[in-house]
Design an enzyme around this catalytic site. Structure first.
Site, PDB file in Angstrom:
ATOM      1  N   ASN A 103      -6.843   5.170 -69.693  1.00 43.06           N
ATOM      2  CA  ASN A 103      -8.162   4.603 -69.434  1.00 43.06           C
ATOM      3  C   ASN A 103      -9.028   4.930 -70.638  1.00 43.06           C
ATOM      4  O   ASN A 103      -9.191   6.102 -70.973  1.00 43.06           O
ATOM      5  CB  ASN A 103      -8.749   5.236 -68.159  1.00 43.06           C
ATOM      6  CG  ASN A 103     -10.206   4.895 -67.952  1.00 43.06           C
ATOM      7  OD1 ASN A 103     -10.672   3.855 -68.411  1.00 43.06           O
ATOM      8  ND2 ASN A 103     -10.936   5.762 -67.275  1.00 43.06           N
ATOM      9  N   GLY A 104      -9.553   3.903 -71.305  1.00 40.87           N
ATOM     10  CA  GLY A 104     -10.383   4.146 -72.480  1.00 40.87           C
ATOM     11  C   GLY A 104     -10.075   3.125 -73.556  1.00 40.87           C
ATOM     12  O   GLY A 104      -9.513   2.064 -73.269  1.00 40.87           O
TER      13      GLY A 104
END
Ligand code: M6R
Length: 624
Positions: A103-104
């Site tokens: 996530n990112g």
């Protein structure tokens, strides 16, 4: 953006992972995938679309029943690469031994990809994430580095934000998680380990959790775990906390959508937020006490936030300037982080965030901290990055907000800002104790146990009882293509918020404007098809707004009025009218908000939209 869940233990992992993904789906829902380790091999299943598609695919696979007790899963909100099966997580390295969910955003993916391609590594997806797993694989290949060192080496070379969980087929008893800029929580229970982007997939299994900080990794091996630094191979001490989220926060109960449930919960969430924070004659904000002397003498206040929280900031500005007479600047966090704001240790920066994980808000806080400003967090998630990275703060106590459209967090944020404005005004002697007492004991509708009672629960309940008539109105306007929302003073931000709610969940274009500003341009849009929602409290702006309504009426625009006044003139002007209970100007703001939340909600339902998971959106925007 994106939800991560991972499990290591003795149970079959798929049900735990799928259940977890369903709880995290609010963070992103364009594709989903799961990987587990079986017979020393990585097995991956991915699907475009929602978690339901993935679940069907898994249920049709015989092997999924024996998937073992080590797995990772992901629900995606696309940043790099279309939302399709190929780009769904988990991704694998070239050897197919290492798999990862992320996530990112890996900002320097391009040079790394070029480097890896020069080493003959082939890429299968268009994502930045695959670059990271391939880089770990590159360091691990041929025993260059061991598993943990390979992860560390790769992480040290990436710029941007990440929360990751990684598996390696050569290490069937090991799982590594790490974070920088995106949240990650580790849940602990005897010999079981749970990892989540937040506590929602974990809470059903354990209340013992530890939050990873930036640049930390959790190395889970056998029955033990260690928290280490990403920067060097050293162990870090870690506090295990007991969290007390209620499991029902994650259930819709009798409601079709979380948003509807959360609108109704405002009967309690505002009171919860206010509880214990005032007596009959003073405001108590213990979360600020350590810094109160500095806050009290601050010469300037910035409020920074995004989206709905930014709208709450505009109300905060109005209240703080009105009561405490300190100049307040409200800035979008995405602008503030790059602006040339003038700050020093006499500046207060208030960051407002429901999730506490919004990337731009966190960057704004980091900037303010660098300038030595006193940073205050107003945040709904204890333990979140905003809570931890501000110097002091006040939690809104709403419980988990799951609907992507923020509702209960907004009214709680306003309540906190109201208290803060009063406390500042009192400390600075800008209001008399008599006036303060009046605010704290205002019997808008009923007396409550908490002293400060403009937010009478009875008034909110009575408004909620009218939802059928708001629904009826919504049916009438559901096919409009554009709306104007108009309000003045404290109600201008409510107009902005009403318009945002409608746009987000029903995909109808809507704009919020100060009611008098409308004639400087937007009035050109008005015709017989255009609904204009006027927020009209019976206060000193009343006559002026009536003139603004006349201006639209004379151009044949449809008039919807939200008011607490029973005046005939309003009934005559309105095509439709929502009468909210008569209270006071501060509670009016809350009640008008709730009326507008319901109006948008019913329009979205009538249009068959997916209210809790509107297209293209995600609950917390953890990328810049
Ligand atoms: O979690 P935050 O309050 O920091 O989130 C800020 C915005 O992303 C958020 O308010 C967004 O605008 C909502 N979808 C509004 O309903």
């Amino acid at each position: 953006m994106c939800g991560i869940v991972a499990y290591k233990g003795k149970k079959v992992c798929f049900p735990i992972l799928l259940n977890g993904l369903k709880k995290l789906e609010y963070r992103g829902y364009d594709s989903a995938g799961v990987a587990c380790l079986m017979n020393n091999k990585i097995h991956i299943t991915k699907r475009a679309g929602k978690v339901k598609e993935l679940e069907n695919a898994i249920n049709n696979k015989q092997s999924s029943k024996n998937c073992g007790g080590l797995g990772i899963a992901h629900t995606r909100w696309a940043t790099h690469g279309e939302p399709n099966q190929k780009n769904a997580h988990p991704h694998v390295d070239a050897s197919k031994k290492i798999t990862l969910v992320h996530n990112g955003i890996i900002e320097n993916y391009d040079p790394i990809k070029k480097f890896l391609k020069s080493k003959k590594i082939k890429f299968k997806s268009d994502t930045d994430t695959e670059v990271l797993v391939q880089l770990i694989g590159y360091f691990y290949k041929d025993g260059k580095l061991d598993f943990e060192k390979s992860v560390r080496a790769a992480l040290q070379r990436v710029d941007g934000a990440y929360a990751i969980v990684v598996l390696n087929a050569d290490f069937p008893d090991m799982m590594i998680a790490a974070r920088k800029g995106s949240p990650l929580v580790l849940g602990l229970k005897d010999n079981e380990f749970f990892i989540g982007s937040d506590v929602s997939p974990i809470i059903k299994h354990t209340q013992q959790i530890t939050y990873l900080n930036d640049s930390e990794m959790a190395v889970i091996n056998g029955d033990g775990y260690e928290i280490k630094s990403v920067d060097k191979d050293v162990s870090l001490p870690k506090k295990v906390e007991k969290i007390d989220y209620k499991i029902d926060d994650f259930d819709k109960g009798k409601f079709q959508y979380f948003m509807h449930k959360e609108i109704h919960e405002q009967v309690d969430t505002i009171l919860n937020t206010l509880k214990g924070r005032s007596t009959k004659s003073s405001v108590l904000l213990h979360g600020l006490s350590e810094y109160w002397e500095e806050i009290n003498v601050a010469e300037k206040i910035y409020i920074t936030a995004c989206g709905t929280s930014w709208h709450a900031g505009l109300i905060g500005k109005n209240l703080i300037e009105r009561f405490a007479e300190v100049p307040v600047h409200v800035e979008y966090a995405s602008e503030f982080r790059y602006n040339h704001s003038i700050m020093d240790n006499k500046t207060v920066v208030i960051a407002i965030s429901q999730s506490g994980e919004t990337a731009d808000t966190l960057a704004a806080i980091a900037k303010a901290n660098d300038f030595g400003a006193i940073t205050i967090g107003i945040c709904n998630v204890p333990g979140s990055s905003v809570s931890r990275e501000t110097k002091c703060g006040i939690h809104t106590r709403c419980g988990h907000e799951i609907g992507v459209a923020s509702t209960k967090a907004f009214t709680a944020q306003i309540s906190v800002l109201y208290l803060l404005a009063l406390k500042l005004a009192d400390s600075k002697k800008k209001i008399t104790s008599h006036v303060l007492k009046k605010h704290l004991n205002m019997s808008g509708y009923e007396k409550s146990a908490v002293g400060l009672n403009p937010y009478g629960t009875k008034a909110i309940k009575s408004l909620l009882r009218k939802e059928k008539s708001i629904n009826k109105m919504a049916q009438k306007y559901k096919n409009a293509s554009d709306f104007l929302y108009l309000g003045r003073g404290l109600n201008f931000p409510i107009a902005l918020e009403g318009a945002l709610k409608l746009k987000e969940i029903s995909y109808i274009h809507a704009e919020g404007y100060p009611a008098a500003e409308m004639k400087h341009g937007p009035i050109a849009l008005v015709d017989k098809n255009m609904p204009n929602v006027f927020i009209v409290p019976k206060d000193k702006t009343y006559d002026k707004i009536i003139s603004n309504i006349e201006e639209i009426k004379s151009r044949k625009g449809k008039i919807i009025i939200i008011t607490d006044s029973k005046d005939k003139i309003l009934r005559d002007l309105a095509d439709d009218l929502i009468l909210i209970p008569k209270t006071n100007q501060y509670l009016f703001v809350i009640l008008a908000t709730i009326a507008l939340q319901l109006f948008s909600y019913f329009i979205a339902v009538a249009k068959g939209c997916d209210v809790d998971q509107p297209r293209n959106l995600a609950k917390s925007v953890t990328v810049e």
